[in-house]
Structures are given as structure tokens and as C-alpha cells.
Design an enzyme around this catalytic site. Structure first.
Site, PDB file in Angstrom:
ATOM      1  N   LYS A 126     -28.095  15.043  16.487  1.00 20.06           N
ATOM      2  CA  LYS A 126     -28.144  13.639  16.899  1.00 20.06           C
ATOM      3  C   LYS A 126     -29.181  13.456  18.021  1.00 20.06           C
ATOM      4  O   LYS A 126     -29.992  12.544  17.973  1.00 20.06           O
ATOM      5  CB  LYS A 126     -26.758  13.198  17.393  1.00 20.06           C
ATOM      6  CG  LYS A 126     -26.705  11.792  17.934  1.00 20.06           C
ATOM      7  CD  LYS A 126     -25.297  11.420  18.402  1.00 20.06           C
ATOM      8  CE  LYS A 126     -25.308  10.078  19.111  1.00 20.06           C
ATOM      9  NZ  LYS A 126     -23.965   9.727  19.645  1.00 20.06           N
ATOM     10  N   GLU A 148     -29.752  25.401  20.846  1.00 17.92           N
ATOM     11  CA  GLU A 148     -29.448  26.315  19.732  1.00 17.92           C
ATOM     12  C   GLU A 148     -30.143  25.859  18.455  1.00 17.92           C
ATOM     13  O   GLU A 148     -30.745  26.651  17.725  1.00 17.92           O
ATOM     14  CB  GLU A 148     -27.939  26.384  19.498  1.00 17.92           C
ATOM     15  CG  GLU A 148     -27.126  26.971  20.647  1.00 17.92           C
ATOM     16  CD  GLU A 148     -26.641  25.910  21.621  1.00 17.92           C
ATOM     17  OE1 GLU A 148     -27.278  24.831  21.705  1.00 17.92           O
ATOM     18  OE2 GLU A 148     -25.637  26.158  22.309  1.00 17.92           O
ATOM     19  N   GLY A 201     -20.911  12.697  18.155  1.00 18.22           N
ATOM     20  CA  GLY A 201     -21.199  13.933  17.426  1.00 18.22           C
ATOM     21  C   GLY A 201     -19.995  14.443  16.668  1.00 18.22           C
ATOM     22  O   GLY A 201     -20.067  14.744  15.481  1.00 18.22           O
ATOM     23  N   ARG A 202     -18.818  14.490  17.338  1.00 16.11           N
ATOM     24  CA  ARG A 202     -17.631  15.046  16.699  1.00 16.11           C
ATOM     25  C   ARG A 202     -17.004  14.096  15.694  1.00 16.11           C
ATOM     26  O   ARG A 202     -16.003  14.396  15.076  1.00 16.11           O
ATOM     27  CB  ARG A 202     -16.628  15.481  17.761  1.00 16.11           C
ATOM     28  CG  ARG A 202     -16.295  14.413  18.787  1.00 16.11           C
ATOM     29  CD  ARG A 202     -15.593  14.989  19.986  1.00 16.11           C
ATOM     30  NE  ARG A 202     -15.399  14.010  21.044  1.00 16.11           N
ATOM     31  CZ  ARG A 202     -16.324  13.726  21.961  1.00 16.11           C
ATOM     32  NH1 ARG A 202     -17.489  14.363  21.954  1.00 16.11           N
ATOM     33  NH2 ARG A 202     -16.092  12.811  22.906  1.00 16.11           N
ATOM     34  N   GLU A 239     -12.957  18.026  22.975  1.00 13.87           N
ATOM     35  CA  GLU A 239     -14.137  17.355  23.548  1.00 13.87           C
ATOM     36  C   GLU A 239     -13.830  15.868  23.768  1.00 13.87           C
ATOM     37  O   GLU A 239     -14.459  15.212  24.600  1.00 13.87           O
ATOM     38  CB  GLU A 239     -15.362  17.520  22.642  1.00 13.87           C
ATOM     39  CG  GLU A 239     -16.674  17.386  23.378  1.00 13.87           C
ATOM     40  CD  GLU A 239     -17.865  17.897  22.588  1.00 13.87           C
ATOM     41  OE1 GLU A 239     -18.274  17.220  21.606  1.00 13.87           O
ATOM     42  OE2 GLU A 239     -18.405  18.955  22.942  1.00 13.87           O
ATOM     43  N   HIS A 283       0.772  37.202  10.512  1.00 10.82           N
ATOM     44  CA  HIS A 283       0.527  38.627  10.799  1.00 10.82           C
ATOM     45  C   HIS A 283      -0.330  38.794  12.042  1.00 10.82           C
ATOM     46  O   HIS A 283      -0.964  39.819  12.244  1.00 10.82           O
ATOM     47  CB  HIS A 283      -0.148  39.268   9.575  1.00 10.82           C
ATOM     48  CG  HIS A 283       0.636  39.064   8.318  1.00 10.82           C
ATOM     49  ND1 HIS A 283       1.668  39.877   7.921  1.00 10.82           N
ATOM     50  CD2 HIS A 283       0.580  38.063   7.403  1.00 10.82           C
ATOM     51  CE1 HIS A 283       2.198  39.417   6.794  1.00 10.82           C
ATOM     52  NE2 HIS A 283       1.552  38.321   6.457  1.00 10.82           N
ATOM     53  N   LYS A 297     -25.434  23.353  30.120  1.00 11.96           N
ATOM     54  CA  LYS A 297     -26.831  23.383  29.661  1.00 11.96           C
ATOM     55  C   LYS A 297     -27.783  23.524  30.847  1.00 11.96           C
ATOM     56  O   LYS A 297     -28.706  24.335  30.840  1.00 11.96           O
ATOM     57  CB  LYS A 297     -27.140  22.106  28.870  1.00 11.96           C
ATOM     58  CG  LYS A 297     -26.359  21.981  27.566  1.00 11.96           C
ATOM     59  CD  LYS A 297     -26.636  20.659  26.854  1.00 11.96           C
ATOM     60  CE  LYS A 297     -25.764  20.513  25.616  1.00 11.96           C
ATOM     61  NZ  LYS A 297     -25.924  19.202  24.949  1.00 11.96           N
TER      62      LYS A 297
END
Ligand code: F6P
Length: 555
Positions: free
Chosen positions: A209, A215, A270-271, A356, A387, A514
Site C-alpha cells: 500500500k 522487506e 493494510g490488515r 494491530e 499434541h 522501522k
């Protein structure tokens, strides 16, 4: 640090409903789930709700009719109905960025204003057309070969939703077209994917966005280098990229051809963005029809959320019972356990959506919250978790509320689906009922141990029970019901944010990491230690530099 005194409306924990819930919890705290079910054998029938292909059993939470009434009152005192209308009407619910939150508009453009509606429809038609061309084998690389591999370069909301949904429907993948996702800056991730691909037949999607995430841009740089190493020039390289972003000019400057840029609105978080052009890898992997069904399912949940009375409203019930768990029963995490392998990535997706959005400490008006807010969300697919983490869920100190998710109609082979369901429902029962010391003693005596050993071992085998859980059953596993499930969680998160009076749509804290990483990167690249970093960071850097074989390549 003292925050400036605010003269804003009282915080929600000063409201009459909140105070009444505190008193009510003290009355209810000695009641067990087993007693509630004994008092009303039809409890499981009573406390369930269905909508948009989901069946929501919330009966295994520790509440009474009075609790629900008080939670309803709390929602009214928090003006939840008005807040829901604000969300759908495009009000600036994201007050610190002065923006609306348009994710619901993405799955029902017609409900938006003219200009926005046409922009959203245009974007969706363009991305679907591109996706279908790729699936039909009519999109080609620089050398004229058909694309065989599509690699999504994105992270957070530009990765988690699409990654999860593409993984959920492998049978819909077009013949001869593979989808991949690279998120982390660790170059092993992209390298592992590129080892499976050919430059001539690989398309990269830069999904960002902001078009400024380290990254993603680092991976995009590695992708470009990979194509350059194959002898591609800039014009040829441009044939192998597309971008989904709100920053058109940045994408053009990077070298993305305009017709390969799929815009998204700044007002889509974004999410919350898989419904936007960020969902392009979904449309490519599953087809535009499945992508439309996904949005239709979410839209069905939107309509339910906007219209159903709170007492039958799935997201409102889940959100209010989360508030009841967190603020009145002191449970600050929630496990999401999908008994569906296809949803193995769902806990990661919900982790960003919830943490977030709700990991906030001041209200929308800047007052320090004097109550707990966002929970820690984690989970793993069932039956695998049985497990690994279920021992703690059943016998650890402190309860963790659980959301169990399964399908009513088999999504896999019938016998194995029955095993999944039997385990899923049994785990919910085990959390609720546990195993009393008397039951454990009966077992250890029956095993032939002498009385002392039997008594001793029974202490270790007793399980407290009285641990709460929700169970969500998808009628069947389709793009529609998955869309409805994701919208259900989006809206539950919104409900919780409204009660806590916090902004669910900003994420200022992520900027700190950041900016700090830039300072550490600078220090890592220097040989002398003149940075103003703390002594721990300096010592760590010194140790790292002692292990350095060659000076770092500076991009
Ligand atoms: O984690 C911070 C964040 O901004 C998320 O909200 C977002 O989904 C992710 O980073 C990626 O951001 P972008 O899509 O701008 O690359």
C-alpha cells in the site's frame, strides 16, 4: 511519562454498565459452566446464532442472561449502533489519520458514493480481467513465453490474507500456474522460491500500500537482480512486474508499467485490504469468480452485522464476550484453533487483524486507557495443537479462551472429517468439564496402583475444567463462507474497539521499529563504535562484527 490531562467524556470503565458488570462478575465467579448447563439443559440450543453460512455456538462461555443484558447495555452506552453506522457510511472512523475505513465498501461498491463506487468497481474489474488472462495463458513475459509462476512480494496485510486464502483452495489453482508468497526480508525466502522458477515465465507482484516497506522493496530488488542476471534489460524487466499500491507515482518511478499498476484507496487499512487490489494473487490463484464469491460472503456478513439485533448478531456477540473475557475475567489472550488444515494460516492472519487493530493504550481522544485492551491472538490447526499446546489449555494455570472453527459439511475425506469434528467438539467439552480428582482417582485405582500411588497420581491427572470456548461451524468450506468468517472477525474487532473507545485503524507503533532499525543498520555498517546506541546493542554489534567475514554490501 504523563499524558496530557484530557477533559474528554468519561472512559467506558466509568460507565454504569461497566460498574454493574464488575459487580455482576463477583456474583457469577463461583458459578461453573457445568452448573449453567445443569440449570438449563437446553443452553447449547439457546445460545447459538447463525448468519451468512456460519453457526456460532457461544454457550460454553461463563455468562447468564443477566450478563448478556449488561453487555448489551454496555454496547448501548458505548453507542455501538451509531459506530456501526459510521463504519458503513464512510465516516472518518480512523480519526488519527482523518480517514474512513473502506473495507466494507470494497465488497459492496454499489453502497458507496458515485465517484468511489465507480473507482472501486473499475479497480476490481481491471484486476479480475488481468487475473483471468493470466489463468487463460494470455499474459506473456518479455520473451513471449506464458507466465507459469506468480510471486507475491508483500508483508503484513499485503501478504497474510492472500497467502491464507490461496492456501485454502489448492484445487482452484489454474493448470500450469503456480502462486508463491515472499514476505520476510530474509533472502532465503525468495531464493527458495526462485530456485523453482524460470525468469522468462515468472511474474512478480509488488504488493505494498505504501510502496515503501523495506522487506517488500528489498525482495523486489532481489527479483530485479535475478532478471538482470538472466540478461533482461529494463524494458524486458518491466514485463515481469505488476504492483498493487496506493502510491501510483512511486510504483511508476520504480519501473512498473502504468497498465500493470492496480490501485488501492488510502482509506483501506493494510490488515483489511485483501478485498482490494491487494487480493490480486487470490483472483489469480482461485479465479475471479471465486474472488467474487469471497467478497459476496463478506458482504452477507456485513449486511447481518449492520442489521441484526445485538442479541442475534454474531460479530457483536463475539466482540462483547471477548470484552467479558478480557476486562471482567482477566483473560488476555485467545487461541484460534481451526480444525481445517486449509485454514492453517488463519491464526497468523487474525494475529495481525486483532493485535494491530486493538493493541492500543489511548482512546481516540487521547486519554490513557484505564482498562485492558487488545488480547494476544495465537493458534494452530487442529488436531495438531492437541499434541503441542492443549496440555496448557487444559491443565495450565490461568485459562485461555478458545475459538474452535470447523466445517459442518466435510471439506476433506468423510472419515477423517469425522475424526476432526469428534476431536474439535471433544476438546471444547474437555475444557468445560475437565476431570475431577474423584474421576482421576477412580482411573488410577482401576489401573492397579496401590492406594497411595493411585491417590498421588490422581492429583496429577485431575483437570480443572470450567474453561470457556466458542465453536464456529462453517456450513461448508467455500470462498463465500470463508469471506463471511473473515468479515465476522473484522467486525468483532471493530466492536471491541468501539467499547474500548480506541482507533482500530491506525498503527503508529510500527513506525518506531522501522526508524530504530535504520540507526542499528548504520551502526552495523560502521567499524568504529561511535553510535549513541545503548551498551547492550553496542556489545551485540561488536560481537557480530567480530564474526564478520567481509564488509557488508551497502545497497
Ligand atoms: O505492520 C505495519 C504495516 O503497515 C501493516 O499495517 C501493513 O499491512 C504492512 O506494514 C505492509 O505495509 P505496505 O502494504 O504498505 O507494504
Amino acid at each position: 511519562m504523563t499524558t496530557p490531562p484530557m477533559t474528554d467524556p468519561a472512559l467506558i470503565d466509568k460507565s454504569p454498565a461497566w460498574q454493574a458488570l464488575l459487580k455482576h462478575q463477583q456474583v457469577l465467579e463461583n458459578t461453573t459452566l457445568e452448573q449453567l448447563f445443569a440449570q438449563n439443559p437446553q443452553r447449547g440450543q439457546r445460545f447459538k446464532a447463525s448468519a451468512a453460512g456460519l453457526y456460532f455456538d457461544y454457550s460454553k462461555n461463563l455468562f447468564s442472561d443477566e450478563t448478556l443484558g449488561l453487555l448489551n447495555e454496555l454496547a448501548n452506552q458505548a453507542q455501538l449502533s451509531a459506530a456501526i453506522e459510521e463504519l458503513f457510511s464512510g465516516a472518518d472512523v480512523n480519526n488519527t489519520e482523518h480517514r474512513p475505513a473502506l473495507h466494507t465498501a470494497l465488497r459492496n461498491p454499489a453502497a458507496s458514493s458515485g465517484k468511489l463506487a465507480s473507482a472501486l468497481t473499475q479497480m476490481r474489474d481491471a484486476m479480475n480481467a488481468f487475473a483471468d488472462r493470466l489463468r487463460q495463458g494470455s499474459e506473456f513475459g518479455a520473451s513471449g513465453k506464458v507466465f507459469r509462476d506468480v510471486i507475491n512480494l508483500g508483508i503484513g496485510g499485503s501478504d497474510l490474507g492472500p497467502r491464507m486464502i490461496v492456501a485454502a483452495f489448492p484445487e482452484l489453482q489454474a493448470e500450469g500456474l503456480r502462486s508463491h508468497f515472499a514476505a520476510n526480508v530474509d533472502s532465503d525466502v525468495l531464493k527458495g522460491i526462485l530456485n523453482q522458477c524460470q525468469p522468462e515465465t515468472t511474474l512478480f507482484l509488488i504488493s505494498s500500500k505504501s510502496f515503501s516497506t523495506l522487506e517488500t522493496l528489498s525482495n523486489a530488488g532481489l527479483a530485479r537482480e535475478w532478471l538482470e542476471a538472466a540478461g533482461f534489460d529494463n524494458a524486458q524487466i518491466a514485463c515481469h512486474f505488476a504492483a498493487m499500491t496506493s502510491q501510483i507515482e512511486k510504483a511508476q518511478h520504480w519501473g512498473i508499467k502504468s497498465e500493470r499498476i492496480f490501485p488501492m484507496d488510502e482509506s483501506v487499512g493494510g490488515r483489511f485490504s485483501l478485498w482490494s487490489s491487494i487480493g490480486l494473487p487470490i483472483a489469480i490463484a482461485l479465479g475471479s469468480e471465486a474472488f467474487r464469491q469471497l467478497l459476496d460472503g463478506a458482504s452477507a456478513m456485513d449486511r447481518h452485522f449492520r442489521s441484526a439485533p445485538f442479541s442475534d448478531n454474531l460479530p457483536v456477540l463475539h466482540g462483547l464476550l471477548s470484552i467479558w473475557s478480557i476486562n471482567f475475567n482477566d483473560h488476555h489472550s485467545r487461541a484460534v484453533l481451526p480444525y481445517i488444515h486449509r485454514l492453517g494460516e488463519l491464526p497468523n492472519y487474525l494475529q495481525q487483524l486483532t493485535m494491530e487493530s486493538l493493541g492500543k493504550r489511548v482512546t481516540k481522544t487521547g486519554q490513557a486507557c484505564t482498562y485492558a485492551t487488545g488480547p494476544v491472538i495465537w493458534g494452530s490447526e487442529g488436531t495438531n495443537g492437541q499434541h503441542s499446546c492443549h496440555q496448557l489449555l487444559l491443565q495450565g494455570i490461568g485459562a485461555v479462551p478458545v475459538d474452535f472453527i470447523a466445517t459442518a459439511k466435510a471439506h476433506c475425506q468423510t472419515l477423517q472429517h469425522q475424526y476432526l469434528l469428534a476431536n474439535c467438539l471433544a476438546q471444547s467439552r474437555a475444557l468445560m468439564l475437565g476431570k475431577s480428582y474423584a474421576q482421576a482417582l477412580e482411573e488410577t485405582r482401576a489401573s492397579g496402583l496401590d492406594e497411595d500411588e493411585a491417590a498421588q497420581l490422581a492429583i496429577h491427572k485431575a483437570i480443572p475444567g470450567n474453561r470457556v470456548s466458542n465453536t464456529l461451524l462453517l456450513e461448508e468450506f467455500t470462498p463465500q463462507t470463508l469471506g463471511a468468517l473473515l468479515a465476522f472477525y473484522e467486525h468483532s474487532v471493530y466492536v471491541q474497539s468501539v467499547i474500548w473507545q480506541i482507533n482500530a485503524f491506525d498503527q503508529w507503533a510500527v513506525e518506531l521499529g522501522k526508524t530504530m532499525s535504520s540507526a542499528v543498520l548504520e551502526a552495523l555498517r560502521q567499524t568504529q563504535q561511535d553510535s549513541d546506541l545503548d551498551s547492550s546493542s553496542k556489545a551485540l554489534i561488536k560481537h557480530i562484527q567480530a564474526h564478520r567475514t567481509a564488509p557488508p554490501k551497502i545497497d
